[in-house]
Scaffold this motif. Structure first.
Motif, mmCIF file in Angstrom:
data_model
loop_
_atom_site.group_PDB
_atom_site.id
_atom_site.type_symbol
_atom_site.label_atom_id
_atom_site.label_comp_id
_atom_site.label_asym_id
_atom_site.label_seq_id
_atom_site.Cartn_x
_atom_site.Cartn_y
_atom_site.Cartn_z
ATOM 1 N N TYR A 134 -13.612 39.757 -18.735
ATOM 2 C CA TYR A 134 -13.556 41.032 -19.433
ATOM 3 C C TYR A 134 -12.126 41.325 -19.871
ATOM 4 O O TYR A 134 -11.174 40.686 -19.419
ATOM 5 N N SER A 135 -11.962 42.302 -20.754
ATOM 6 C CA SER A 135 -10.646 42.758 -21.193
ATOM 7 C C SER A 135 -10.386 44.150 -20.649
ATOM 8 O O SER A 135 -11.292 44.998 -20.639
ATOM 9 N N THR A 136 -9.168 44.385 -20.222
ATOM 10 C CA THR A 136 -8.807 45.692 -19.692
ATOM 11 C C THR A 136 -7.501 46.146 -20.314
ATOM 12 O O THR A 136 -6.641 45.327 -20.660
ATOM 13 N N VAL A 137 -7.348 47.449 -20.481
ATOM 14 C CA VAL A 137 -6.146 48.007 -21.106
ATOM 15 C C VAL A 137 -5.022 48.031 -20.083
ATOM 16 O O VAL A 137 -5.187 48.511 -18.964
ATOM 17 N N LYS A 138 -3.858 47.514 -20.512
ATOM 18 C CA LYS A 138 -2.678 47.508 -19.652
ATOM 19 C C LYS A 138 -1.634 48.447 -20.244
ATOM 20 O O LYS A 138 -1.957 49.377 -20.972
ATOM 21 N N GLU A 139 -0.369 48.196 -19.985
ATOM 22 C CA GLU A 139 0.694 49.079 -20.424
ATOM 23 C C GLU A 139 0.798 49.103 -21.948
ATOM 24 O O GLU A 139 0.501 48.124 -22.626
ATOM 25 N N LYS A 167 -1.705 47.747 -24.651
ATOM 26 C CA LYS A 167 -1.994 46.329 -24.805
ATOM 27 C C LYS A 167 -3.131 45.962 -23.857
ATOM 28 O O LYS A 167 -3.394 46.652 -22.876
ATOM 29 N N THR A 168 -3.800 44.868 -24.149
ATOM 30 C CA THR A 168 -4.950 44.482 -23.338
ATOM 31 C C THR A 168 -4.743 43.122 -22.713
ATOM 32 O O THR A 168 -3.971 42.295 -23.208
ATOM 33 N N CYS A 169 -5.454 42.893 -21.637
ATOM 34 C CA CYS A 169 -5.333 41.653 -20.880
ATOM 35 C C CYS A 169 -6.727 41.117 -20.594
ATOM 36 O O CYS A 169 -7.626 41.876 -20.229
ATOM 37 N N THR A 229 -14.520 40.602 -6.394
ATOM 38 C CA THR A 229 -13.335 40.073 -5.736
ATOM 39 C C THR A 229 -12.690 38.975 -6.574
ATOM 40 O O THR A 229 -13.204 38.580 -7.612
ATOM 41 N N SER A 230 -11.560 38.468 -6.075
ATOM 42 C CA SER A 230 -10.848 37.345 -6.681
ATOM 43 C C SER A 230 -10.545 37.619 -8.158
ATOM 44 O O SER A 230 -10.906 36.852 -9.051
ATOM 45 N N VAL A 231 -9.845 38.725 -8.400
ATOM 46 C CA VAL A 231 -9.490 39.137 -9.760
ATOM 47 C C VAL A 231 -8.169 38.499 -10.155
ATOM 48 O O VAL A 231 -7.201 38.526 -9.386
ATOM 49 N N PHE A 232 -8.116 37.904 -11.348
ATOM 50 C CA PHE A 232 -6.845 37.405 -11.850
ATOM 51 C C PHE A 232 -6.815 37.436 -13.369
ATOM 52 O O PHE A 232 -7.847 37.525 -14.028
ATOM 53 N N ASP A 233 -5.601 37.398 -13.899
ATOM 54 C CA ASP A 233 -5.403 37.461 -15.340
ATOM 55 C C ASP A 233 -5.653 36.105 -15.979
ATOM 56 O O ASP A 233 -5.267 35.067 -15.433
ATOM 57 N N LEU A 234 -6.269 36.124 -17.155
ATOM 58 C CA LEU A 234 -6.430 34.915 -17.956
ATOM 59 C C LEU A 234 -5.479 34.898 -19.144
ATOM 60 O O LEU A 234 -5.397 33.902 -19.846
ATOM 61 N N SER A 235 -4.819 36.018 -19.402
ATOM 62 C CA SER A 235 -3.875 36.071 -20.519
ATOM 63 C C SER A 235 -2.749 37.008 -20.162
ATOM 64 O O SER A 235 -2.830 37.778 -19.200
ATOM 65 N N GLY A 236 -1.688 36.980 -20.977
ATOM 66 C CA GLY A 236 -0.649 37.984 -20.874
ATOM 67 C C GLY A 236 -1.112 39.261 -21.549
ATOM 68 O O GLY A 236 -2.272 39.408 -21.929
ATOM 69 N N CYS A 237 -0.194 40.186 -21.702
ATOM 70 C CA CYS A 237 -0.533 41.486 -22.285
ATOM 71 C C CYS A 237 0.266 41.726 -23.563
ATOM 72 O O CYS A 237 0.620 42.861 -23.887
ATOM 73 N N ASP A 238 0.557 40.666 -24.296
ATOM 74 C CA ASP A 238 1.350 40.782 -25.514
ATOM 75 C C ASP A 238 0.509 41.030 -26.748
ATOM 76 O O ASP A 238 1.029 41.316 -27.816
#
Length: 296
Positions: free
Chosen positions: A233-238, A241-243, A252-261
């Motif tokens: 899924y995609s979530t809004v970050k700072e 921007k989205t990640c 559980t076991s949540v991790f990023d698949l992309s940066g937030c650029d």
């Protein structure tokens, strides 16, 4: 033992354990589909992985287009003055479904490749949109307006038995149901306002029994990995921007698949699990990038 890794945006991710990540680089995509004057959103794959559908607003409203990977060609599936959105391949029926809104009333239609024509998906008088099919193409889940609760709820329609079933009784707007690869679970989201672009995430089984409410509000819409193990899924970050993120079905076991650029949304795995398509904002418009999911 074969290990499945996800190689996207310069990241190498093992789905069951987190590994080190390299610098995000969209140039690592295997290919992209774009139009310099339009946004391309909500990619969806045919069951053989040769066709990639999406909605595009090149003509001033949303239309459904398809990119043929074998011929490197693009053509319009549904391009009228009405908004046509949210394509979904109808498994074992050689057709793509989508919702079409006329005079503010949405309905679900399908383009049949054998007939080269558009037809209503089923014969029911209900406002409906955002179709998703079970693995056999027997059931379609969708967001439909329920006259009893006066809310948008998750429904399914059974093509074999001609049954229409309401699965939810939400106070908020229920939207974007997505079948799991096994067909026994459905993700969907709830949002407060019609213009909201994020929604609380829920998991139910195929007949509507609640399974889990997640403590996140991703962008619309989410997707299962093809092994039925994780949710992407995609979530809004700072700074808005989205990640792109991944988690197990239990949250559980949540991790990023992309940066937030970049602004990124609408993940879609090919049926064989070897490719992942996403929409990314690039030079002022969303274009579709396709990344390889490799076995090592």
């Amino acid at each position: 033992m074969m290990r499945k890794w996800l190689s996207i945006f310069g990241f190498i991710i093992f789905f069951h354990t987190v590994t080190t990540a390299q610098q995000y680089n969209p140039d690592k995509a295997s290919f992209s589909v774009s139009d310099n004057a339009a946004d391309l959103l909500f990619p969806a794959w045919s069951e053989n992985g040769n066709l990639l559908f999406y909605q595009m607003n090149k003509n001033g409203n949303w239309d459904i287009y398809v990119y043929n990977l074998l011929t490197d060609s693009t053509f319009a599936v549904a391009a009228t003055k009405a908004d046509e959105q949210h394509p979904a391949w109808w498994t074992e029926h050689n057709a793509v479904a989508f919702d079409k809104t006329v005079d503010g009333i949405p309905g679900i239609f399908c383009y049949r490749f054998d007939k080269k024509a558009v037809y209503p998906l089923f014969n029911r008088t209900i406002k409906c949109k955002q179709p998703s099919f079970d693995p056999k193409g027997r059931l379609v889940a969708f967001s439909g307006f329920d006259r009893e609760t006066e809310r948008w709820q998750v429904f399914t329609y059974d093509f074999i038995y001609d049954n229409l079933n309401r699965l939810t009784r939400q106070y908020n707007i229920a939207c974007f149901p997505v079948f799991s690869p096994k067909g026994n679970k459905l993700l969907y989201q709830t949002k407060h306002g019609v213009n909201d672009t994020t929604g609380a995430l829920h998991l139910i089984n195929w007949y509507g029994q609640p399974a889990k409410d997640y403590d996140i509000k991703p962008l619309l819409k989410t997707v299962f990995t093809t092994d039925d193990w994780r949710i992407v899924y995609s979530t809004v970050k700072e700074e808005n921007k989205t990640c792109l993120k991944s988690m197990r079905k239990d949250g559980t076991s949540v991790f990023d698949l992309s940066g937030c650029d970049e602004n990124i949304c609408c993940p879609a795995f090919s049926p064989d699990g070897k490719k992942l398509a996403v929409s990314i904002m690039h030079n002022g418009h969303y274009r579709i990038f396709v990344f390889d999911v490799t076995d090592e």
